[in-house]
Design a protein around this motif. Structure first.
Motif, PDB file in Angstrom:
ATOM      1  N   LEU A  71       0.826  -1.201   0.000  1.00 43.96           N
ATOM      2  CA  LEU A  71       0.000   0.000   0.000  1.00 43.96           C
ATOM      3  C   LEU A  71       0.863   1.254   0.000  1.00 43.96           C
ATOM      4  CD1 LEU A  71      -2.697   1.388   0.056  1.00 43.96           C
ATOM      5  CD2 LEU A  71      -2.760   1.099   2.538  1.00 43.96           C
ATOM      6  N   PHE A  72       1.975   1.244   0.712  1.00 43.82           N
ATOM      7  CA  PHE A  72       2.899   2.373   0.717  1.00 43.82           C
ATOM      8  C   PHE A  72       3.330   2.698  -0.711  1.00 43.82           C
ATOM      9  CE2 PHE A  72       7.249   4.110   1.081  1.00 43.82           C
ATOM     10  CZ  PHE A  72       7.060   5.119   2.014  1.00 43.82           C
ATOM     11  N   ARG A  73       3.646   1.688  -1.474  1.00 48.19           N
ATOM     12  CA  ARG A  73       4.069   1.899  -2.859  1.00 48.19           C
ATOM     13  C   ARG A  73       2.933   2.420  -3.721  1.00 48.19           C
ATOM     14  NH1 ARG A  73       7.897  -3.565  -3.549  1.00 48.19           N
ATOM     15  NH2 ARG A  73       9.763  -2.627  -2.580  1.00 48.19           N
ATOM     16  N   GLU A  74       1.720   1.951  -3.475  1.00 47.85           N
ATOM     17  CA  GLU A  74       0.573   2.470  -4.222  1.00 47.85           C
ATOM     18  C   GLU A  74       0.340   3.944  -3.885  1.00 47.85           C
ATOM     19  OE1 GLU A  74      -1.098   1.156  -6.611  1.00 47.85           O
ATOM     20  OE2 GLU A  74      -0.232  -0.844  -6.520  1.00 47.85           O
ATOM     21  N   LEU A  75       0.514   4.291  -2.623  1.00 47.97           N
ATOM     22  CA  LEU A  75       0.336   5.685  -2.211  1.00 47.97           C
ATOM     23  C   LEU A  75       1.352   6.600  -2.886  1.00 47.97           C
ATOM     24  CD1 LEU A  75      -0.359   5.149   1.595  1.00 47.97           C
ATOM     25  CD2 LEU A  75      -1.918   6.225  -0.040  1.00 47.97           C
ATOM     26  N   LEU A  76       2.597   6.130  -3.021  1.00 50.74           N
ATOM     27  CA  LEU A  76       3.632   6.947  -3.647  1.00 50.74           C
ATOM     28  C   LEU A  76       3.334   7.226  -5.117  1.00 50.74           C
ATOM     29  CD1 LEU A  76       6.956   5.506  -2.155  1.00 50.74           C
ATOM     30  CD2 LEU A  76       5.624   7.481  -1.406  1.00 50.74           C
ATOM     31  N   LYS A  77       2.526   6.386  -5.734  1.00 51.51           N
ATOM     32  CA  LYS A  77       2.159   6.597  -7.138  1.00 51.51           C
ATOM     33  C   LYS A  77       1.093   7.683  -7.289  1.00 51.51           C
ATOM     34  CE  LYS A  77       2.967   1.712  -8.292  1.00 51.51           C
ATOM     35  NZ  LYS A  77       2.301   0.457  -8.718  1.00 51.51           N
ATOM     36  N   ALA A  78       0.420   7.997  -6.198  1.00 54.52           N
ATOM     37  CA  ALA A  78      -0.653   9.001  -6.247  1.00 54.52           C
ATOM     38  C   ALA A  78      -0.065  10.401  -6.331  1.00 54.52           C
ATOM     39  CB  ALA A  78      -1.549   8.871  -5.017  1.00 54.52           C
ATOM     40  N   ASN A  79      -0.721  11.256  -7.043  1.00 55.45           N
ATOM     41  CA  ASN A  79      -0.269  12.632  -7.230  1.00 55.45           C
ATOM     42  C   ASN A  79      -0.212  13.374  -5.894  1.00 55.45           C
ATOM     43  OD1 ASN A  79       0.429  15.046  -8.569  1.00 55.45           O
ATOM     44  ND2 ASN A  79      -1.720  15.653  -8.700  1.00 55.45           N
ATOM     45  N   GLY A  80       0.944  13.958  -5.598  1.00 50.26           N
ATOM     46  CA  GLY A  80       1.082  14.770  -4.397  1.00 50.26           C
ATOM     47  C   GLY A  80       1.378  14.013  -3.122  1.00 50.26           C
ATOM     48  N   VAL A  81       1.579  12.708  -3.212  1.00 53.07           N
ATOM     49  CA  VAL A  81       1.873  11.912  -2.022  1.00 53.07           C
ATOM     50  C   VAL A  81       3.345  11.508  -2.008  1.00 53.07           C
ATOM     51  CG1 VAL A  81       1.368   9.809  -0.719  1.00 53.07           C
ATOM     52  CG2 VAL A  81      -0.471  11.008  -1.907  1.00 53.07           C
ATOM     53  N   GLY A  82       4.065  11.965  -0.994  1.00 55.62           N
ATOM     54  CA  GLY A  82       5.458  11.591  -0.818  1.00 55.62           C
ATOM     55  C   GLY A  82       5.589  10.585   0.311  1.00 55.62           C
ATOM     56  N   PRO A  83       6.811  10.135   0.569  1.00 52.80           N
ATOM     57  CA  PRO A  83       7.024   9.133   1.624  1.00 52.80           C
ATOM     58  C   PRO A  83       6.535   9.565   3.000  1.00 52.80           C
ATOM     59  CG  PRO A  83       8.967   9.317   0.233  1.00 52.80           C
ATOM     60  CD  PRO A  83       8.050  10.436  -0.160  1.00 52.80           C
ATOM     61  N   LYS A  84       6.729  10.844   3.352  1.00 55.88           N
ATOM     62  CA  LYS A  84       6.322  11.308   4.681  1.00 55.88           C
ATOM     63  C   LYS A  84       4.819  11.221   4.862  1.00 55.88           C
ATOM     64  CE  LYS A  84       6.869  15.131   7.948  1.00 55.88           C
ATOM     65  NZ  LYS A  84       7.471  16.465   8.200  1.00 55.88           N
ATOM     66  N   LEU A  85       4.056  11.643   3.857  1.00 57.07           N
ATOM     67  CA  LEU A  85       2.601  11.576   3.946  1.00 57.07           C
ATOM     68  C   LEU A  85       2.127  10.123   3.953  1.00 57.07           C
ATOM     69  CD1 LEU A  85      -0.139  12.861   4.079  1.00 57.07           C
ATOM     70  CD2 LEU A  85      -0.077  13.191   1.594  1.00 57.07           C
ATOM     71  N   ALA A  86       2.735   9.293   3.120  1.00 60.62           N
ATOM     72  CA  ALA A  86       2.366   7.874   3.090  1.00 60.62           C
ATOM     73  C   ALA A  86       2.629   7.223   4.441  1.00 60.62           C
ATOM     74  CB  ALA A  86       3.143   7.161   1.982  1.00 60.62           C
ATOM     75  N   LEU A  87       3.739   7.608   5.080  1.00 57.94           N
ATOM     76  CA  LEU A  87       4.077   7.070   6.398  1.00 57.94           C
ATOM     77  C   LEU A  87       3.037   7.504   7.431  1.00 57.94           C
ATOM     78  CD1 LEU A  87       6.628   5.411   7.384  1.00 57.94           C
ATOM     79  CD2 LEU A  87       7.380   7.538   8.435  1.00 57.94           C
ATOM     80  N   ALA A  88       2.598   8.759   7.338  1.00 57.82           N
ATOM     81  CA  ALA A  88       1.592   9.267   8.274  1.00 57.82           C
ATOM     82  C   ALA A  88       0.262   8.543   8.096  1.00 57.82           C
ATOM     83  CB  ALA A  88       1.412  10.767   8.075  1.00 57.82           C
ATOM     84  N   ILE A  89      -0.100   8.271   6.851  1.00 58.50           N
ATOM     85  CA  ILE A  89      -1.355   7.569   6.582  1.00 58.50           C
ATOM     86  C   ILE A  89      -1.337   6.187   7.213  1.00 58.50           C
ATOM     87  CG2 ILE A  89      -2.733   6.485   4.761  1.00 58.50           C
ATOM     88  CD1 ILE A  89      -1.982   8.898   2.982  1.00 58.50           C
ATOM     89  N   LEU A  90      -0.228   5.466   7.032  1.00 59.15           N
ATOM     90  CA  LEU A  90      -0.127   4.112   7.563  1.00 59.15           C
ATOM     91  C   LEU A  90       0.193   4.085   9.054  1.00 59.15           C
ATOM     92  CD1 LEU A  90       1.646   2.292   4.600  1.00 59.15           C
ATOM     93  CD2 LEU A  90      -0.657   1.887   5.483  1.00 59.15           C
ATOM     94  N   SER A  91       0.399   5.252   9.645  1.00 60.12           N
ATOM     95  CA  SER A  91       0.544   5.324  11.096  1.00 60.12           C
ATOM     96  C   SER A  91      -0.811   5.491  11.764  1.00 60.12           C
ATOM     97  CB  SER A  91       1.465   6.486  11.486  1.00 60.12           C
ATOM     98  OG  SER A  91       2.805   6.212  11.149  1.00 60.12           O
ATOM     99  N   GLY A  92      -1.715   6.168  11.086  1.00 62.22           N
ATOM    100  CA  GLY A  92      -3.038   6.399  11.644  1.00 62.22           C
ATOM    101  C   GLY A  92      -4.024   5.295  11.346  1.00 62.22           C
ATOM    102  N   LEU A  93      -3.791   4.557  10.265  1.00 59.91           N
ATOM    103  CA  LEU A  93      -4.700   3.504   9.840  1.00 59.91           C
ATOM    104  C   LEU A  93      -3.919   2.275   9.412  1.00 59.91           C
ATOM    105  CD1 LEU A  93      -6.956   5.620   7.439  1.00 59.91           C
ATOM    106  CD2 LEU A  93      -7.582   4.884   9.742  1.00 59.91           C
ATOM    107  N   THR A  94      -4.509   1.107   9.584  1.00 61.46           N
ATOM    108  CA  THR A  94      -3.924  -0.081   8.979  1.00 61.46           C
ATOM    109  C   THR A  94      -4.185  -0.015   7.474  1.00 61.46           C
ATOM    110  OG1 THR A  94      -5.937  -1.409   9.143  1.00 61.46           O
ATOM    111  CG2 THR A  94      -4.429  -1.452  11.044  1.00 61.46           C
ATOM    112  N   ALA A  95      -3.481  -0.826   6.728  1.00 59.74           N
ATOM    113  CA  ALA A  95      -3.688  -0.860   5.282  1.00 59.74           C
ATOM    114  C   ALA A  95      -5.136  -1.191   4.951  1.00 59.74           C
ATOM    115  CB  ALA A  95      -2.739  -1.880   4.651  1.00 59.74           C
TER     116      ALA A  95
END
Length: 207
Positions: A71-95
Motif C-alpha cells: 500500500l505504501f508503494r501504491e500511495l507513492l504513485k498518487a499525485n502529491g503523495v510523498g514518503p512522509k505523507l504515506a508514512l503518516a497515513i499508515l501510522s493512523g490507519l492499517t492498510a
C-alpha cells in the motif's frame, strides 16, 4: 533495491529504527502500525523495506507486513503523495482500514489524517479506488483499533526519561503540528504508559 532486512534491533525511537544486519546498522523509518509490533531492543525482526533515493537524501522505509509495503508503494504513485505523507497515513490507519475508506469514498474520514485536506482526500479516492479494488486482504471496519492492545510492546523506547516528550516528538515526525500533538498526548496521558502506548492512544483520539 533493498527489499527485506533481518537483524537485531539496536535502537528504536518512533518512528525510527536502527537495525543491525551482520554488523551494518540500517536506519529505517516505520509507520506506527508496524512500530507497535516490534520486539524489544535486542530482539530479532524481519522488515520489508522500500528504498527512496532523492537528490538530497536516501531513505529506507520499513514494514512488518508485506501488504503494508504494497500500500505504501501504491500511495507513492498518487499525485502529491510523498514518503512522509504515506508514512503518516499508515501510522493512523492499517492498510485494510485505509482501503475500506477509499472504496467507500469516505473523504471526510481521510481528512482527519495529517497533511490530507479535502481536495487531497478526494484525489486519493479517485486515483486509488480502481487500483485497490482487488485488494486481497480482508477489509476491516474503519477506525477500530489499528493494532490490538496485546500487540503493543511493553518494553520502553531507548529514550525513556519522558515518554510524553517522546510521544509528542514522534507525532510531529509523522506530520502533526506541535500544538495538536501536545494536546492529543495530554488528553490520553496516564501514569505508567510507555511512549508507544501514548502514541497509539493519541493517534486513535485524533481519528
Amino acid at each position: 533495491m533493498i527489499g527485506k532486512l533481518k537483524g537485531t534491533i539496536e535502537e528504536k525511537q518512533a518512528p525510527d529504527l536502527l537495525l543491525d544486519v551482520g554488523g551494518v546498522g540500517y536506519e529505517i523509518q516505520l509507520p506506527m502500525t508496524s512500530f507497535y509490533q516490534l520486539p524489544e531492543v535486542g530482539g530479532q525482526v524481519e522488515i520489508y523495506t522500500h528504498f527512496v533515493v532523492r537528490e538530497d537524501a536516501q531513505s529506507l522505509y520499513g514494514f512488518v507486513a508485506r501488504q503494508d509495503r504494497q500500500l505504501f508503494r501504491e500511495l507513492l504513485k498518487a499525485n502529491g503523495v510523498g514518503p512522509k505523507l504515506a508514512l503518516a497515513i499508515l501510522s493512523g490507519l492499517t492498510a485494510d482500514q485505509f482501503v475500506t475508506l477509499v472504496q467507500n469514498g469516505e473523504a471526510n474520514s481521510l481528512t482527519k489524517l495529517p497533511g490530507i485536506g479535502k481536495k487531497t482526500a478526494e484525489r486519493l479516492i479517485i486515483e486509488l479506488k480502481d487500483r485497490l479494488k482487488n485488494w486481497s486482504a480482508p477489509l476491516l471496519t474503519p477506525f477500530t483499533d489499528a493494532v490490538p492492545v496485546d500487540m503493543v510492546t511493553e518494553s520502553p523506547l531507548i529514550s525513556v526519561a519522558d515518554p510524553t516528550e517522546d510521544a509528542v516528538s514522534a507525532l510531529m515526525a509523522l506530520g502533526y503540528k506541535q500544538t495538536q500533538a501536545q494536546q492529543a498526548v495530554k488528553k490520553v496521558g496516564q501514569d505508567g504508559l510507555s511512549s508507544e502506548e501514548l502514541i497509539k492512544l493519541a493517534l486513535k483520539s485524533m481519528l
